[in-house]
Motif scaffolding. Structure first.
Motif, PDB file in Angstrom:
ATOM      1  N   ARG A 172       0.828  -1.210   0.000  1.00 27.19           N
ATOM      2  CA  ARG A 172       0.000   0.000   0.000  1.00 27.19           C
ATOM      3  C   ARG A 172       0.863   1.262   0.000  1.00 27.19           C
ATOM      4  NH1 ARG A 172      -2.390   2.175   4.870  1.00 27.19           N
ATOM      5  NH2 ARG A 172      -3.516   4.012   4.246  1.00 27.19           N
ATOM      6  N   ALA A 173       1.878   1.294   0.846  1.00 31.10           N
ATOM      7  CA  ALA A 173       2.742   2.474   0.937  1.00 31.10           C
ATOM      8  C   ALA A 173       3.575   2.653  -0.328  1.00 31.10           C
ATOM      9  CB  ALA A 173       3.649   2.363   2.158  1.00 31.10           C
ATOM     10  N   THR A 174       4.116   1.574  -0.839  1.00 26.43           N
ATOM     11  CA  THR A 174       4.947   1.650  -2.045  1.00 26.43           C
ATOM     12  C   THR A 174       4.113   2.076  -3.247  1.00 26.43           C
ATOM     13  OG1 THR A 174       6.430  -0.053  -1.181  1.00 26.43           O
ATOM     14  CG2 THR A 174       6.510   0.342  -3.543  1.00 26.43           C
ATOM     15  N   GLU A 175       2.941   1.491  -3.397  1.00 26.52           N
ATOM     16  CA  GLU A 175       2.090   1.814  -4.539  1.00 26.52           C
ATOM     17  C   GLU A 175       1.527   3.229  -4.455  1.00 26.52           C
ATOM     18  OE1 GLU A 175      -0.700  -1.431  -4.897  1.00 26.52           O
ATOM     19  OE2 GLU A 175       0.823  -2.705  -5.849  1.00 26.52           O
ATOM     20  N   ALA A 176       1.418   3.784  -3.258  1.00 22.37           N
ATOM     21  CA  ALA A 176       0.965   5.166  -3.119  1.00 22.37           C
ATOM     22  C   ALA A 176       1.955   6.126  -3.779  1.00 22.37           C
ATOM     23  CB  ALA A 176       0.790   5.526  -1.651  1.00 22.37           C
ATOM     24  N   VAL A 177       3.217   5.722  -3.856  1.00 20.14           N
ATOM     25  CA  VAL A 177       4.262   6.559  -4.447  1.00 20.14           C
ATOM     26  C   VAL A 177       4.603   6.127  -5.878  1.00 20.14           C
ATOM     27  CG1 VAL A 177       6.656   7.345  -4.210  1.00 20.14           C
ATOM     28  CG2 VAL A 177       5.249   7.003  -2.166  1.00 20.14           C
ATOM     29  N   LEU A 178       4.758   4.831  -6.092  1.00 22.75           N
ATOM     30  CA  LEU A 178       5.270   4.335  -7.372  1.00 22.75           C
ATOM     31  C   LEU A 178       4.199   3.763  -8.298  1.00 22.75           C
ATOM     32  CD1 LEU A 178       8.455   2.485  -6.070  1.00 22.75           C
ATOM     33  CD2 LEU A 178       8.273   4.817  -6.965  1.00 22.75           C
ATOM     34  N   GLY A 179       2.968   3.682  -7.831  1.00 21.31           N
ATOM     35  CA  GLY A 179       1.911   3.080  -8.635  1.00 21.31           C
ATOM     36  C   GLY A 179       1.880   1.575  -8.443  1.00 21.31           C
ATOM     37  N   GLY A 180       0.841   0.971  -8.995  1.00 23.35           N
ATOM     38  CA  GLY A 180       0.615  -0.457  -8.796  1.00 23.35           C
ATOM     39  C   GLY A 180       0.986  -1.286  -9.998  1.00 23.35           C
ATOM     40  N   GLY A 181       0.575  -2.514  -9.944  1.00 23.90           N
ATOM     41  CA  GLY A 181       0.857  -3.461 -11.017  1.00 23.90           C
ATOM     42  C   GLY A 181       0.392  -4.835 -10.589  1.00 23.90           C
ATOM     43  N   ASP A 182       0.970  -5.824 -11.214  1.00 25.17           N
ATOM     44  CA  ASP A 182       0.563  -7.194 -10.927  1.00 25.17           C
ATOM     45  C   ASP A 182       1.134  -7.701  -9.608  1.00 25.17           C
ATOM     46  OD1 ASP A 182      -0.997  -7.320 -13.207  1.00 25.17           O
ATOM     47  OD2 ASP A 182       0.622  -8.094 -14.445  1.00 25.17           O
ATOM     48  N   ASP A 183       2.024  -8.625  -9.660  1.00 25.95           N
ATOM     49  CA  ASP A 183       2.571  -9.301  -8.486  1.00 25.95           C
ATOM     50  C   ASP A 183       3.514  -8.371  -7.718  1.00 25.95           C
ATOM     51  OD1 ASP A 183       4.025 -10.889  -6.691  1.00 25.95           O
ATOM     52  OD2 ASP A 183       4.028 -12.615  -8.031  1.00 25.95           O
ATOM     53  N   PHE A 184       3.087  -7.909  -6.546  1.00 28.00           N
ATOM     54  CA  PHE A 184       3.891  -6.958  -5.778  1.00 28.00           C
ATOM     55  C   PHE A 184       5.248  -7.538  -5.400  1.00 28.00           C
ATOM     56  CE2 PHE A 184       5.351  -5.147  -1.729  1.00 28.00           C
ATOM     57  CZ  PHE A 184       5.635  -3.863  -2.179  1.00 28.00           C
ATOM     58  N   LEU A 185       5.298  -8.785  -4.967  1.00 25.50           N
ATOM     59  CA  LEU A 185       6.581  -9.362  -4.570  1.00 25.50           C
ATOM     60  C   LEU A 185       7.568  -9.398  -5.739  1.00 25.50           C
ATOM     61  CD1 LEU A 185       5.525 -12.229  -2.135  1.00 25.50           C
ATOM     62  CD2 LEU A 185       6.693 -10.082  -1.570  1.00 25.50           C
ATOM     63  N   GLU A 186       7.075  -9.658  -6.927  1.00 28.50           N
ATOM     64  CA  GLU A 186       7.960  -9.646  -8.104  1.00 28.50           C
ATOM     65  C   GLU A 186       8.410  -8.222  -8.433  1.00 28.50           C
ATOM     66  OE1 GLU A 186       9.568 -12.041  -9.658  1.00 28.50           O
ATOM     67  OE2 GLU A 186       8.646 -13.516  -8.328  1.00 28.50           O
ATOM     68  N   ARG A 187       7.524  -7.240  -8.277  1.00 26.58           N
ATOM     69  CA  ARG A 187       7.920  -5.837  -8.492  1.00 26.58           C
ATOM     70  C   ARG A 187       8.935  -5.408  -7.451  1.00 26.58           C
ATOM     71  NH1 ARG A 187       3.806  -2.338  -7.579  1.00 26.58           N
ATOM     72  NH2 ARG A 187       2.332  -4.001  -7.233  1.00 26.58           N
ATOM     73  N   PHE A 188       8.705  -5.773  -6.201  1.00 24.75           N
ATOM     74  CA  PHE A 188       9.621  -5.473  -5.109  1.00 24.75           C
ATOM     75  C   PHE A 188      11.021  -5.984  -5.475  1.00 24.75           C
ATOM     76  CE2 PHE A 188      11.253  -6.193  -0.719  1.00 24.75           C
ATOM     77  CZ  PHE A 188      10.835  -5.035  -0.069  1.00 24.75           C
ATOM     78  N   LYS A 189      11.090  -7.222  -5.941  1.00 21.51           N
ATOM     79  CA  LYS A 189      12.356  -7.826  -6.372  1.00 21.51           C
ATOM     80  C   LYS A 189      12.924  -7.092  -7.577  1.00 21.51           C
ATOM     81  CE  LYS A 189      14.294 -12.201  -8.019  1.00 21.51           C
ATOM     82  NZ  LYS A 189      14.002 -13.626  -8.295  1.00 21.51           N
ATOM     83  N   SER A 190      12.075  -6.719  -8.533  1.00 18.21           N
ATOM     84  CA  SER A 190      12.557  -6.053  -9.750  1.00 18.21           C
ATOM     85  C   SER A 190      13.157  -4.682  -9.450  1.00 18.21           C
ATOM     86  CB  SER A 190      11.442  -5.941 -10.797  1.00 18.21           C
ATOM     87  OG  SER A 190      10.533  -4.900 -10.460  1.00 18.21           O
ATOM     88  N   TYR A 191      12.729  -4.054  -8.356  1.00 17.78           N
ATOM     89  CA  TYR A 191      13.316  -2.772  -7.938  1.00 17.78           C
ATOM     90  C   TYR A 191      14.727  -2.981  -7.365  1.00 17.78           C
ATOM     91  CZ  TYR A 191       8.481  -0.880  -7.814  1.00 17.78           C
ATOM     92  OH  TYR A 191       7.194  -0.477  -8.109  1.00 17.78           O
ATOM     93  N   GLY A 192      15.069  -4.242  -7.085  1.00 18.75           N
ATOM     94  CA  GLY A 192      16.324  -4.528  -6.397  1.00 18.75           C
ATOM     95  C   GLY A 192      16.143  -4.463  -4.894  1.00 18.75           C
ATOM     96  N   TRP A 193      14.907  -4.491  -4.432  1.00 17.36           N
ATOM     97  CA  TRP A 193      14.595  -4.409  -3.016  1.00 17.36           C
ATOM     98  C   TRP A 193      14.533  -5.820  -2.430  1.00 17.36           C
ATOM     99  CZ3 TRP A 193      10.116  -0.317  -2.595  1.00 17.36           C
ATOM    100  CH2 TRP A 193      10.597   0.941  -3.015  1.00 17.36           C
ATOM    101  N   PHE A 194      15.015  -5.927  -1.197  1.00 14.06           N
ATOM    102  CA  PHE A 194      15.084  -7.226  -0.548  1.00 14.06           C
ATOM    103  C   PHE A 194      14.843  -7.053   0.946  1.00 14.06           C
ATOM    104  CE2 PHE A 194      17.786 -10.847   1.108  1.00 14.06           C
ATOM    105  CZ  PHE A 194      16.985 -11.869   0.613  1.00 14.06           C
ATOM    106  N   LEU A 195      13.997  -7.906   1.502  1.00 12.96           N
ATOM    107  CA  LEU A 195      13.741  -7.904   2.941  1.00 12.96           C
ATOM    108  C   LEU A 195      14.494  -9.059   3.585  1.00 12.96           C
ATOM    109  CD1 LEU A 195      12.136  -6.872   5.468  1.00 12.96           C
ATOM    110  CD2 LEU A 195      10.470  -8.643   4.926  1.00 12.96           C
ATOM    111  N   ASP A 196      15.411  -8.713   4.460  1.00 13.89           N
ATOM    112  CA  ASP A 196      16.125  -9.700   5.259  1.00 13.89           C
ATOM    113  C   ASP A 196      15.759  -9.415   6.713  1.00 13.89           C
ATOM    114  OD1 ASP A 196      17.838 -11.744   6.062  1.00 13.89           O
ATOM    115  OD2 ASP A 196      19.543 -11.005   4.926  1.00 13.89           O
ATOM    116  N   ASP A 197      16.193 -10.249   7.600  1.00 13.06           N
ATOM    117  CA  ASP A 197      15.904 -10.042   9.013  1.00 13.06           C
ATOM    118  C   ASP A 197      17.195 -10.013   9.811  1.00 13.06           C
ATOM    119  OD1 ASP A 197      13.001  -9.894   9.279  1.00 13.06           O
ATOM    120  OD2 ASP A 197      13.009 -11.933   8.501  1.00 13.06           O
ATOM    121  N   LEU A 198      17.175  -9.230  10.863  1.00 10.07           N
ATOM    122  CA  LEU A 198      18.306  -9.159  11.776  1.00 10.07           C
ATOM    123  C   LEU A 198      18.571 -10.541  12.368  1.00 10.07           C
ATOM    124  CD1 LEU A 198      20.393  -7.711  13.553  1.00 10.07           C
ATOM    125  CD2 LEU A 198      18.503  -7.004  15.053  1.00 10.07           C
TER     126      LEU A 198
END
Length: 169
Positions: free
Chosen positions: A45-71
């Motif tokens: 929701r927060a990302t799409e408020a700025v960058l717009g939407g699309g299909d599979d969010f997790l694939e878009r997240f990855k395509s941005y070069g974004w990655f969620l890791d944990d401490l």
């Protein structure tokens, strides 16, 4: 249920531009990369408020070069506060090594209380990239998370990265 780290690895981009660092995957099994969970919905929701939407969010997240890791790579959300904090502090070296390997251009701590640990790990990894902190979108912090993400998303590196040195003056 597929192993958390196997699933996480399947979403790791070739080049990590922005590294998001959570505290740990939850004991409940509602892991970000499994989809259909509150963390994913709030991030989307927060990302799409700025960058717009699309299909599979997790694939878009990855395509941005974004990655969620944990401490911490094991759930800590059900531990007593002192044990939870100890596990987070003990994970600093592991996160340092991962940051050194990932070489992100920016880091986002997705829990304000771990930001100092994330900063210490980044510094120990020899990284001087910006480290942002946002509240975790739970326990009544959803609106604060949304506002802070809307503020920082435009500043977060994402693919394709412009190579400024190749631009003409």
């Amino acid at each position: 249920m597929i192993d958390v780290e196997t699933t996480r690895a399947s979403y790791r981009p070739d080049r990590i531009t922005t590294l998001f660092v959570g505290e740990s995957a939850p004991a409940s099994g509602d892991f970000f990369y499994y989809g259909n969970n509150a963390m994913l919905r709030h991030m989307q929701r927060a990302t799409e408020a700025v960058l717009g939407g699309g299909d599979d969010f997790l694939e878009r997240f990855k395509s941005y070069g974004w990655f969620l890791d944990d401490l911490v790579l094991t759930p800590v959300d059900k531990l007593a506060p002192s044990e939870r904090r100890a596990k987070c502090l003990a994970a600093t070296d592991s996160l340092r090594d991962r940051i050194a390997a990932y070489r992100p251009l920016a880091i986002v701590s997705v829990l304000v209380s771990i930001k100092s640990i994330v900063e210490a790990a980044a510094k120990a990894a020899g990284s001087n990239v910006p480290v942002f902190g946002v509240p975790f979108p739970g326990m009544g912090q959803q609106a604060r998370f949304h506002r802070k993400m809307i503020e920082i998303v435009p500043q977060l590196p994402r693919e394709p990265i412009e190579v400024l040195s190749q631009r003409e003056p």
